[in-house]
Design an enzyme around this catalytic site. Structure first.
Site, PDB file in Angstrom:
ATOM      1  N   HIS A 123       4.434  -6.631   0.084  1.00  0.00           N
ATOM      2  CA  HIS A 123       3.721  -5.971   1.193  1.00  0.00           C
ATOM      3  C   HIS A 123       4.201  -6.638   2.489  1.00  0.00           C
ATOM      4  O   HIS A 123       4.512  -7.829   2.496  1.00  0.00           O
ATOM      5  CB  HIS A 123       2.233  -6.220   0.969  1.00  0.00           C
ATOM      6  N   ASP A 200       0.107 -13.722  -3.514  1.00  0.00           N
ATOM      7  CA  ASP A 200      -0.618 -12.647  -2.847  1.00  0.00           C
ATOM      8  C   ASP A 200      -1.395 -11.914  -3.939  1.00  0.00           C
ATOM      9  O   ASP A 200      -0.808 -11.161  -4.718  1.00  0.00           O
ATOM     10  CB  ASP A 200       0.387 -11.734  -2.138  1.00  0.00           C
ATOM     11  N   GLN A 203      -4.013  -7.267  -4.952  1.00  0.00           N
ATOM     12  CA  GLN A 203      -4.229  -6.214  -5.949  1.00  0.00           C
ATOM     13  C   GLN A 203      -4.766  -6.762  -7.268  1.00  0.00           C
ATOM     14  O   GLN A 203      -5.132  -5.987  -8.154  1.00  0.00           O
ATOM     15  CB  GLN A 203      -2.917  -5.454  -6.215  1.00  0.00           C
ATOM     16  N   LYS A 226     -10.717  -5.021  -1.213  1.00  0.00           N
ATOM     17  CA  LYS A 226     -10.073  -4.490  -2.419  1.00  0.00           C
ATOM     18  C   LYS A 226     -10.793  -4.961  -3.674  1.00  0.00           C
ATOM     19  O   LYS A 226     -10.331  -4.750  -4.785  1.00  0.00           O
ATOM     20  CB  LYS A 226      -8.595  -4.873  -2.439  1.00  0.00           C
ATOM     21  N   CYS A 364       3.144   0.017   3.279  1.00  0.00           N
ATOM     22  CA  CYS A 364       3.451  -1.305   3.874  1.00  0.00           C
ATOM     23  C   CYS A 364       4.520  -2.039   3.083  1.00  0.00           C
ATOM     24  O   CYS A 364       4.513  -3.273   3.002  1.00  0.00           O
ATOM     25  CB  CYS A 364       2.202  -2.174   4.001  1.00  0.00           C
TER      26      CYS A 364
HETATM   27  C1  LIG Z   1      -3.615  -4.765   0.876  1.00  0.00           C
HETATM   28  C2  LIG Z   1      -2.571  -5.743   0.582  1.00  0.00           C
HETATM   29  C3  LIG Z   1      -2.263  -6.766   1.489  1.00  0.00           C
HETATM   30  C4  LIG Z   1      -2.915  -6.873   2.839  1.00  0.00           C
HETATM   31  O1  LIG Z   1      -4.310  -6.961   2.743  1.00  0.00           O
HETATM   32  P1  LIG Z   1      -5.210  -6.865   4.071  1.00  0.00           P
HETATM   33  O2  LIG Z   1      -6.582  -6.679   3.515  1.00  0.00           O
HETATM   34  O3  LIG Z   1      -4.718  -5.682   4.843  1.00  0.00           O
HETATM   35  O4  LIG Z   1      -5.043  -8.134   4.797  1.00  0.00           O
HETATM   36  C5  LIG Z   1      -1.305  -7.666   1.128  1.00  0.00           C
HETATM   37  N1  LIG Z   1      -0.683  -7.603  -0.048  1.00  0.00           N
HETATM   38  C6  LIG Z   1      -0.953  -6.638  -0.956  1.00  0.00           C
HETATM   39  C7  LIG Z   1      -0.243  -6.639  -2.265  1.00  0.00           C
HETATM   40  C8  LIG Z   1      -1.896  -5.685  -0.655  1.00  0.00           C
HETATM   41  O5  LIG Z   1      -2.169  -4.733  -1.550  1.00  0.00           O
END
Ligand SMILES: *Cc1c(COP(=O)(O)O)cnc(C)c1O
Length: 406
Positions: A123, A200, A203, A226, A364
């Site tokens: 992302h 990260d 998800q 999320k 993104c």
């Molecule tokens: C949504 C997402 C982000 C960014 O999250 P924010 O809530 O917009 O800060 C980063 N990495 C992954 C894999 C995402 O799905």
């Protein structure tokens, strides 16, 4: 097995209609909805507790502080963190990754000529902060290549992670393709050369159990919205010793021990990284969301999402001229696709008119889209409250839209 109608009844937002049909919400990789228990926790905060935390002598301030710190403990337990103070409240995944990249930049731990490793499916929020770090320090970015099935190509791992690699920052699950990445293998290799690792988990935090101690990474970042909770809240879990070695992030209230105009000393963990008044209600709501996830059953949620992904994939594969992006055997509930000759935006727009909410575009992940030679996809992503009937509605909407556009 989950009782889906019981689960759905707990989500007020799903009770409405769009364009005359019941809403079919399949944009969960972008944000998830809040169950009544989370809404109640937010409401309770504003109706019974609202006050600034930590420095107050009065009742409300103490009650709000207690609830906020109890939320930290709940989240630390959920992640199996060794200490509550390893859990830092942020505004989201983006904020957490920027915190780490920024503090590393000023720590002196990354020097000109060092290497930073990310992957080709990241992302933008796990790309751009590292580009900033590289600009600031003279370090350089390496990228794990992506195979045709949307998986990491780790055949050259030994040359991707070397003694010069100082940071490895990769996602657990791809938001654009759904691929569940073999992070354990990469963390192990990174540790063998002494690199700092960040996952990260945007998800994955609501998709699989997270045990930060057995995972072995140094940082794990995710977003509340999320995980069936509110926007503007997130968590950065960091290993105590590394957090202690980093300089603070933003300067302000709460993060200091003593301020004079000549010199300032900094607070201890976690407050050193929590300058200013935080999203107090958001932290409390996020703890309520993990309570809801655990009460519902994370394994059952995952099994249900996997089932929906399987039937959706089977049915969508039958549609003429369909291309699915992300065909790994190891996938979370994300289904990304295009139909030959039809723009993803047009397809998504027509599907919305049929009440089906999907996301279209680059998600993104522009470098990943470039890897596949496309500008974007249509993406359906499933959560605990989605039903088999909604998968049927998805398939019907795709077929009908494709016919109208074809
Ligand atoms: C949504 C997402 C982000 C960014 O999250 P924010 O809530 O917009 O800060 C980063 N990495 C992954 C894999 C995402 O799905």
């Amino acid at each position: 097995m989950l009782d889906i109608s019981h689960i759905r009844s707990q989500f007020p937002i799903l009770q409405q209609s769009v364009n005359g049909t019941p809403i079919v919400y399949l944009d969960n990789a972008a944000t998830t909805h809040n169950p009544q228990a989370v809404i109640d926790a937010s409401t309770r905060y504003y109706t019974e507790l609202n006050s600034n935390i930590h420095r107050g002598v009065h009742y409300l301030s103490r009650a709000a502080t207690e609830a906020h710190e109890a939320a930290r403990t709940t989240i630390a337990k959920h992640l199996n963190a060794a200490h509550d103070h390893e859990v830092i409240f942020t505004s989201g995944t983006t904020d957490g990754i920027n915190l780490v990249a920024n503090c590393l930049s000023r720590s002196g731990k990354v020097q000109a000529g060092d290497r930073i490793l990310i992957s080709g499916l990241e992302h933008h929020s796990n790309i751009v902060p590292w580009q900033f770090l590289c600009q600031d320090t003279g370090a350089e970015l390496d990228i794990i290549p992506i195979t045709d099935s949307g998986e990491w190509d780790l055949t050259a791992l030994d040359s991707l992670i070397t003694e010069r690699t100082k940071v490895v920052a990769v996602s657990h699950i791809s938001n654009a393709l759904g691929t569940i990445n073999p992070i354990e293998q990469v963390i192990k290799k990174a540790k063998s050369v002494g690199a700092i690792t960040l996952i990260d988990g945007a998800q994955s935090a609501a998709h699989c159990p997270i045990n930060v101690q057995t995972l072995g990474a140094d940082f794990y970042a995710f977003s509340g919205h999320k995980c069936y909770s509110t926007t503007g809240t997130g968590i950065l879990w960091g290993r105590e010793d590394i957090l202690n070695e980093l300089p603070p992030y933003r300067g302000g209230g709460e993060m200091i021990k003593r301020v004079t105009f000549e010199n300032t000393t900094f607070n201890e963990l976690p407050f050193k990284f929590e300058a200013g008044t935080p999203n107090i209600e958001g932290g409390i709501a996020l703890a309520a969301a993990f309570d809801w996830i655990n009460a519902t059953g994370l394994d059952a949620i995952t099994a249900h999402e996997d089932h929906l992904l399987k039937i959706a994939t089977d049915e969508i594969s039958q549609i003429d001229n369909i291309n699915i992006y992300g065909t790994s055997a190891n996938k979370a509930a994300v289904l990304s696709f295009n139909i030959d000759g039809i723009h993803h935006y047009d397809l998504g727009t027509l599907m919305d008119q049929m009440g089906v909410a999907v996301r279209t575009g680059h998600h993104c992940c522009q470098p990943l889209m470039q890897r596949f030679g496309i500008t974007g996809t249509v993406r359906a992503s499933f959560a605990a409250y989605n039903s088999e009937q909604e998968v049927e509605a998805l398939i019907k909407a795709i077929k009908k839209s494709a016919m109208m556009l074809g």
